[in-house]
Design a protein around this motif. Sequence first.
Motif, short mmCIF file in Angstrom:
data_model
loop_
_atom_site.label_atom_id
_atom_site.label_comp_id
_atom_site.label_asym_id
_atom_site.label_seq_id
_atom_site.Cartn_x
_atom_site.Cartn_y
_atom_site.Cartn_z
N PHE A 294 1.10 -1.04 0.03
CA PHE A 294 -0.06 0.21 -0.18
C PHE A 294 0.83 1.16 -0.01
N TYR A 295 0.95 1.83 -1.15
CA TYR A 295 2.14 2.96 -1.42
C TYR A 295 1.31 4.42 -1.33
N ALA A 296 1.55 5.08 -0.26
CA ALA A 296 1.15 6.57 -0.31
C ALA A 296 1.95 7.27 -1.25
N GLY A 297 1.80 7.20 -2.26
CA GLY A 297 2.48 8.14 -3.06
C GLY A 297 1.87 8.14 -4.47
N GLY A 298 2.55 8.59 -5.51
CA GLY A 298 1.94 8.54 -6.82
C GLY A 298 2.16 7.45 -7.63
N SER A 299 2.81 7.63 -8.85
CA SER A 299 2.93 6.55 -9.73
C SER A 299 4.01 5.39 -9.08
N ALA A 300 3.44 4.13 -9.14
CA ALA A 300 4.21 3.02 -8.46
C ALA A 300 5.28 2.28 -9.52
N GLN A 301 5.21 2.84 -10.82
CA GLN A 301 6.02 2.31 -11.89
C GLN A 301 7.46 2.01 -11.66
N ALA A 302 8.02 2.79 -10.70
CA ALA A 302 9.41 2.59 -10.49
C ALA A 302 9.77 1.49 -9.90
N PHE A 303 8.95 0.81 -9.01
CA PHE A 303 9.25 -0.39 -8.07
C PHE A 303 8.45 -1.51 -8.36
N ALA A 304 7.20 -1.04 -9.01
CA ALA A 304 6.14 -2.35 -9.07
C ALA A 304 6.24 -3.62 -9.68
N GLN A 305 6.99 -3.54 -10.78
CA GLN A 305 6.97 -4.67 -11.74
C GLN A 305 7.66 -6.00 -11.03
N PRO A 306 8.52 -5.86 -10.00
CA PRO A 306 8.80 -7.51 -9.48
C PRO A 306 7.73 -7.81 -8.60
N PHE A 307 7.10 -6.82 -7.99
CA PHE A 307 6.05 -7.32 -7.09
C PHE A 307 5.09 -7.94 -7.91
N LEU A 308 4.61 -7.44 -8.85
CA LEU A 308 3.38 -7.96 -9.78
C LEU A 308 3.76 -9.47 -10.45
N GLU A 309 5.10 -9.33 -10.67
CA GLU A 309 5.63 -10.55 -11.29
C GLU A 309 5.71 -11.95 -10.03
N HIS A 310 5.38 -11.37 -8.87
CA HIS A 310 5.59 -12.30 -7.65
C HIS A 310 3.98 -12.43 -7.19
N ALA A 311 3.04 -11.84 -8.35
CA ALA A 311 1.52 -12.03 -7.92
C ALA A 311 1.39 -11.49 -6.35
N ILE A 312 2.01 -10.19 -6.35
CA ILE A 312 1.69 -9.53 -4.96
C ILE A 312 0.81 -8.02 -5.67
N ILE A 313 -0.12 -7.78 -4.86
CA ILE A 313 -1.05 -6.57 -5.08
C ILE A 313 -0.19 -5.41 -4.74
N VAL A 314 -0.28 -4.57 -5.87
CA VAL A 314 0.23 -3.11 -5.43
C VAL A 314 -0.66 -2.05 -5.67
N CYS A 315 -0.97 -1.45 -4.48
CA CYS A 315 -2.08 -0.34 -4.41
C CYS A 315 -1.26 1.11 -4.40
N SER A 316 -1.60 2.08 -5.12
CA SER A 316 -0.87 3.40 -5.25
C SER A 316 -2.08 4.38 -4.69
N ALA A 317 -1.64 5.74 -4.39
CA ALA A 317 -2.44 6.75 -4.02
C ALA A 317 -2.31 7.71 -4.96
N ILE A 318 -2.09 7.43 -6.22
CA ILE A 318 -1.95 8.20 -7.37
C ILE A 318 -3.19 9.15 -7.56
N ALA A 319 -4.37 8.52 -7.27
CA ALA A 319 -5.71 9.42 -7.17
C ALA A 319 -5.42 10.43 -6.39
N ALA A 320 -5.14 10.14 -5.02
CA ALA A 320 -4.95 11.34 -4.08
C ALA A 320 -4.18 12.23 -4.43
N ASN A 321 -3.06 11.92 -4.93
CA ASN A 321 -1.95 12.79 -5.41
C ASN A 321 -2.29 13.81 -6.44
N ALA A 322 -3.18 13.31 -7.31
CA ALA A 322 -3.79 13.86 -8.62
C ALA A 322 -4.69 15.28 -7.86
N ILE A 323 -5.00 15.13 -6.94
CA ILE A 323 -6.10 16.37 -6.35
C ILE A 323 -5.26 17.31 -6.18
#
Length: 341
Positions: free
Chosen positions: A103-132
């Motif tokens: 659960f990433y309280a930041g904007g885009s998670a692209q910089a770190f997310a790929q290895p997590f996704l490849e391990h079938a780990i959910i990545v949630c980002s607060a990009i919508a909150a940071n956009a406000i």
Amino acid sequence: MTDLLETHKVSQSNHLRNAKPRAVLMANNVSWYPGDVMQYVFGPERIKRIGTLCALHPTRITSQNWEEQLPYLKEAEVIFSCWGMPSLTPQQLDQMPKLKAVFYAGGSAQAFAQPFLEHAIIVCSAIAANAIPVAEFCLAQILLSCKGAFCNMLECRKGPWTSGPGNVPVGNGVYGETVALLGIGAISRHLLKLLKPFNLRIIAVSNYLSPAKARDMGIAELVDLETAFREGYVVSNHLADNTSNKGVLTGAHFASMREGATFINTGRGAQVNEAEMIGVFKKRPDLTALLDVQHPEPPLAESELFQMPNIHLTSHIAGSANHEVRRMADYMIEEFQRWES
């Protein structure tokens, strides 16, 4: 990323064992904040809240203390993070066999997310909150730009003026004007909602929106970059942060802008050919640029950006800051509760 069925099975398993998920706080130090960035984003109250929802390890995990924290990392099921999230290797993720979600309280998670996704780990980002806050910042600048407020301020600095049309520069106003949005991501989508009460014609540059979807969002027309700069009284940059967009906004675009037009950049400074932009703005004092981002950031001491009266700089303040960062933390705590329930 796990599918909904897998997520449901994980939640059901948590419920059956009636145990709080084991969680860690994970973030490296960041250059722009002198203290603990997790404390800055989450604060004591929200960290305490996480502690009531999870079995929370009290030590912040960083790249520096990774090895000594391995006993806790091996048991961790959830990561709460923010700016400074380490880019973990597949080997490091193998050391966290029970990890299910980040659960990433930041904007885009692209910089770190790929290895997590490849391990079938959910990545949630607060990009919508940071956009406000970025969208709110742009809304204010768009409305002021339509009134010609920034050109007007420069003229008023010269001393007493005579009121009346033509004596000092005044913009066309909001009513019926054209605003061009470059790129439709999280920020522009929220900005479109904020712009709805105003009688503006919105045109946009997008590589993926269909005309029908664009109309549903309040966009009058999808156009190319050249048309956006040529027709927009205000041009606001929200292009995606990728290598293909580096230097894509050139002197030719700025030279084509309408009399008295404004360019707003809260995207990325590297997307602008700054040398060409400066050359145009020297010849076109009627134009205004509002640059919250530059390249490099901040500009070099000898940069002409500091000397240009029609170019206004801010220090990357559009995004979440101070009180606003807590909204990102709240989004991630709420997202955790939805995932865990």
